[in-house]
Design a protein around this motif. Structure first.
Motif, PDB file in Angstrom:
ATOM      1  N   LYS A 176     122.036  67.995  98.566  1.00  0.00           N
ATOM      2  CA  LYS A 176     122.892  67.451  97.523  1.00  0.00           C
ATOM      3  C   LYS A 176     123.474  66.098  97.963  1.00  0.00           C
ATOM      4  CE  LYS A 176     122.403  71.104  94.934  1.00  0.00           C
ATOM      5  NZ  LYS A 176     121.601  71.041  93.692  1.00  0.00           N
ATOM      6  N   SER A 177     123.582  65.192  97.014  1.00  0.00           N
ATOM      7  CA  SER A 177     124.159  63.870  97.274  1.00  0.00           C
ATOM      8  C   SER A 177     124.657  63.296  95.954  1.00  0.00           C
ATOM      9  CB  SER A 177     123.131  62.932  97.900  1.00  0.00           C
ATOM     10  OG  SER A 177     122.026  62.736  97.021  1.00  0.00           O
ATOM     11  N   LEU A 178     125.533  62.302  96.037  1.00  0.00           N
ATOM     12  CA  LEU A 178     126.011  61.663  94.824  1.00  0.00           C
ATOM     13  C   LEU A 178     124.846  60.991  94.107  1.00  0.00           C
ATOM     14  CD1 LEU A 178     129.398  60.039  95.944  1.00  0.00           C
ATOM     15  CD2 LEU A 178     129.024  62.233  94.790  1.00  0.00           C
ATOM     16  N   TYR A 179     124.793  61.172  92.813  1.00  0.00           N
ATOM     17  CA  TYR A 179     123.683  60.655  92.024  1.00  0.00           C
ATOM     18  C   TYR A 179     123.728  59.130  91.947  1.00  0.00           C
ATOM     19  CZ  TYR A 179     120.720  59.666  87.979  1.00  0.00           C
ATOM     20  OH  TYR A 179     119.747  59.161  87.139  1.00  0.00           O
ATOM     21  N   VAL A 180     122.582  58.512  92.133  1.00  0.00           N
ATOM     22  CA  VAL A 180     122.412  57.075  91.952  1.00  0.00           C
ATOM     23  C   VAL A 180     121.238  56.863  91.017  1.00  0.00           C
ATOM     24  CG1 VAL A 180     121.943  54.866  93.056  1.00  0.00           C
ATOM     25  CG2 VAL A 180     123.377  56.554  94.223  1.00  0.00           C
ATOM     26  N   PHE A 181     121.462  56.089  89.964  1.00  0.00           N
ATOM     27  CA  PHE A 181     120.412  55.855  88.970  1.00  0.00           C
ATOM     28  C   PHE A 181     119.212  55.190  89.631  1.00  0.00           C
ATOM     29  CE2 PHE A 181     118.665  53.586  85.172  1.00  0.00           C
ATOM     30  CZ  PHE A 181     118.457  54.705  84.375  1.00  0.00           C
ATOM     31  N   PRO A 182     118.017  55.753  89.460  1.00  0.00           N
ATOM     32  CA  PRO A 182     116.840  55.225  90.158  1.00  0.00           C
ATOM     33  C   PRO A 182     116.320  53.939  89.524  1.00  0.00           C
ATOM     34  CG  PRO A 182     116.199  57.030  88.735  1.00  0.00           C
ATOM     35  CD  PRO A 182     117.701  56.940  88.650  1.00  0.00           C
TER      36      PRO A 182
END
Length: 655
Positions: free
Chosen positions: A305-311
């Motif tokens: 799990k990790s903070l979401y970053v827009f790809p």
């Protein structure tokens, strides 16, 4: 610690509708007036545990009681407070909204999960949580009997028991958060039990918390890791990380002022004189909450799990838009790496329709109803572009928030270039523009004609005669602000036949929530530290902001605020309210912090939605004057009918 077996007082005949794993499960209930956990339909129950297939259906029925938090009708936190407002009894009729309007009652209370009535929907959509606790006990008892369900593997049996234990703990937590001290439903009472065993009293808060934590610990030992799930068939099933995260949430609530040393409820005692609230403050409760949050974070990290970053995308997007997309899609991107627990029993198609405004004249108001309306107080809550509150920024002033300004080319990714809009909408942080739509604000989505965020892009026009204006008889925004955050950027283009929305399972828990829980508990336990700043700053960094210490030192009129426990507490509280805005958390956070009496007695205000030009539209109007009675309104009333049937129950103060 384990506590004596408890049972709630009344009888309810229930028909269990066993279902298959879509996890969009329905539970069929009868409407008799009694509640209990006495087993009935014994033949049906015996049949349910003869074979694995039938037992699995029974397990999934326990999931079906998870409240549909992706629906504003059912999510208590969305419409019961002050974060979202709607036109009264037009597009939707919401029982939760009656609570926001100060109309709660003791006869058939609104959002009454104690009895399963008045919870927002029609038959089959009411949540009788004491009923499902009975069913959880039935499932656990039968699955612990090794002579039952002979065709199941021992490892799977263990896992299923863990799932039921988690759900049993979660439903207890849900009740505790609403009603305060509740009767603990540990085991089902025999059908021929004497009345003295049926007519029970409420258990003290600390005992309720300990019981819930014990159950979650037991469940954690039995549940799989996230990376052990079969993604194609088990998305949404419970895991160790989910159990650890909810344990942290329970302990954070227990450490908070509403439950920890709350003298306002010192007079709430059982008939025998047992105190239900401990009036003594215990700082160690914050340490327990911090330790639990850290354990959950470590489990989340170890499971990817990790903070979401827009790809990266084929579209040509500015850094400004990419940051906003990271913020928006952390909620809307299905099964993304930040989501710890998504509830597949709760989908979001209608929620998105109620948030979305028509962006051009041909967009049908039935397909973009735009009624979810954040008040001005919520728009003010977000930081400036410098990462500090608007009333603290030493380089920007917002004294006349309705002063009109024309958007420049430099501001084109947030506001339509050349558009006149209010001062309040300028110089704000990325989450303001990611979360909120407003008159003149850019609403970027994938079908922009330029396939970039330059040139011809979607934006909101919100005055009375405009596409998103308040001209529709029923589907009307009442404040002039719109919730962009909950609408997936993949929302499909409107057509003459209507509009469709990309559905997503509601995220009950995100990693950002865990980070902020840990920061809050650690600050309360030990005061400001590098570790508290670290977890706050991880959330702020994803939101395009500098760290807390740097932002306050450079841009706040109170530069030392993050260096004191009280100052950092205020910052952490606001950070939670901003980062988790519109996800149903504010309602519960204001209560556990004992800030609801302050916030929910302020008026709901917005722009003048009947204004047809800039001057008339940008006038502040009062939409509603809220009223919150303290301490009464911090907890739900126990239904009057239950009080009459069981004289051992005591009512919450003020009801």
């Amino acid at each position: 610690m384990k506590y004596y077996n408890k049972i709630i007082i009344n009888k309810l005949k229930a028909s269990l509708a066993l279902s298959t794993l879509s996890l969009a499960l329905l539970f069929m209930q009868s409407c008799e007036d009694y509640l209990d956990v006495v087993p009935d339909n014994v033949a049906t129950i015996d049949n349910a545990f003869k074979l694995r297939n039938e037992a699995e259906k029974y397990l999934f029925s326990l999931y079906s009681y998870l409240p549909k938090d992706g629906d504003v009708i059912f999510n208590i936190g969305m419409l019961s407070g002050d974060e979202m407002w709607i036109p009264y009894q037009t597009s939707i009729t919401s029982d939760a909204f009656e609570i926001a309007r100060g109309n709660q009652r003791i006869s058939n209370p609104y959002m009454n999960v104690w009895e399963g009535t008045w919870t927002g929907g029609g038959p089959g959509d009411n949540y009788n949580l004491f009923e499902v606790l009975r069913n959880c006990n039935t499932f656990i008892e039968n699955m612990n009997d090794l002579s039952k369900v002979p065709d199941i593997e021992s490892s799977e049996r263990k896992r299923w028991i863990g799932e039921a234990e988690f759900l049993k703990a979660y439903y207890h937590y849900y009740l505790l958060r609403m009603y305060g001290p509740i009767p603990i439903i540990d085991k089902n009472v025999p059908i021929d039990a004497p009345e003295s065993e049926i007519n029970v009293s409420r258990d003290p808060v600390d005992e309720c918390v300990a019981y819930i934590v014990d159950l979650l610990d037991s469940a954690t030992e039995k549940l799989p890791n996230d990376n052990e799930l079969i993604v194609t068939t088990e998305a949404g099933r419970l895991t160790k990380t989910i159990a650890l995260s909810i344990k942290a949430k329970v302990l954070l609530m227990a450490a908070s002022p509403l439950f920890n040393g709350n003298s306002d409820f010192a007079s709430l005692v059982n008939r025998d004189g047992t105190a239900l609230f401990n009036p003594e403050y215990d700082e160690n409760k914050w340490k327990l909450a911090a330790d639990a949050a850290l354990e959950a974070i470590q489990s989340a990290h170890s499971n990817g799990k990790s903070l979401y970053v827009f790809p990266e995308t084929p579209f040509s997007l500015s850094e400004t838009t990419m940051t906003q997309m990271s913020i928006r899609q952390a909620v809307c991107e299905r099964w993304n790496e930040e989501i710890i627990w998504a509830n597949p029993n709760s989908r979001t198609w209608d929620l998105q329709r109620l948030c979305m405004p028509p962006l051009i004249a041909s967009h049908n108001h039935n397909d973009a109803r735009k009624i979810i309306s954040p008040p001005l107080k919520i728009a003010r809550m977000f930081y400036t572009k410098n990462g500090v509150p608007i009333n603290e920024d030493n380089s920007l002033e917002f004294f006349d928030e309705k002063e009109l300004r024309e958007a420049t080319s430099e501001e084109r990714f947030n506001i339509k270039e050349g558009y006149l809009t209010a001062r309040l909408n300028y110089d704000r942080e990325p989450r303001f523009y990611a979360d909120l739509g407003f008159d003149g604000g850019i609403w970027y989505k994938y079908d922009s004609e330029s396939q970039s965020d330059e040139g011809d892009v979607w934006y909101v026009q919100g005055k009375f005669g405009d596409p998103a204006g308040a001209s529709h008889a029923f589907h009307t925004n009442v404040t002039g602000y719109f919730v962009k955050k909950l609408v997936d950027w993949n929302q499909v283009t409107f057509t003459t036949g209507g509009a469709t929305y990309q559905d997503y399972a509601w995220p009950e828990m995100r990693l950002a929530d865990l980070y902020l829980m840990y920061a809050e508990a650690l600050n309360e336990a030990d005061g400001p530290s590098a570790e508290v700043y670290e977890y706050l700053d991880l959330v702020r960094e994803r939101a395009g902001l500098d760290g807390v210490v740097e932002s306050w030192a450079n841009f706040s009129v109170n530069p030392t605020k993050p260096t004191t426990k009280n100052g950092l507490r205020e910052i952490i509280h606001r950070e939670r309210l901003i980062e988790l805005a519109f996800e149903g958390h504010r309602f519960w956070d204001l209560r556990r912090w004992k800030k609801a009496a302050q916030e929910l007695n302020a008026p709901i205000t917005g722009w003048n939605i009947k204004g047809e030009d800039n001057v008339s539209y940008y006038q502040i109007r009062t939409v509603y004057q809220q009223s919150f009675v303290s301490p009464r309104d911090y907890f739900w009333p126990i239904p009057e009918s239950q009080m009459l049937r069981n004289l051992n129950l005591v009512q919450n103060l003020g009801w």
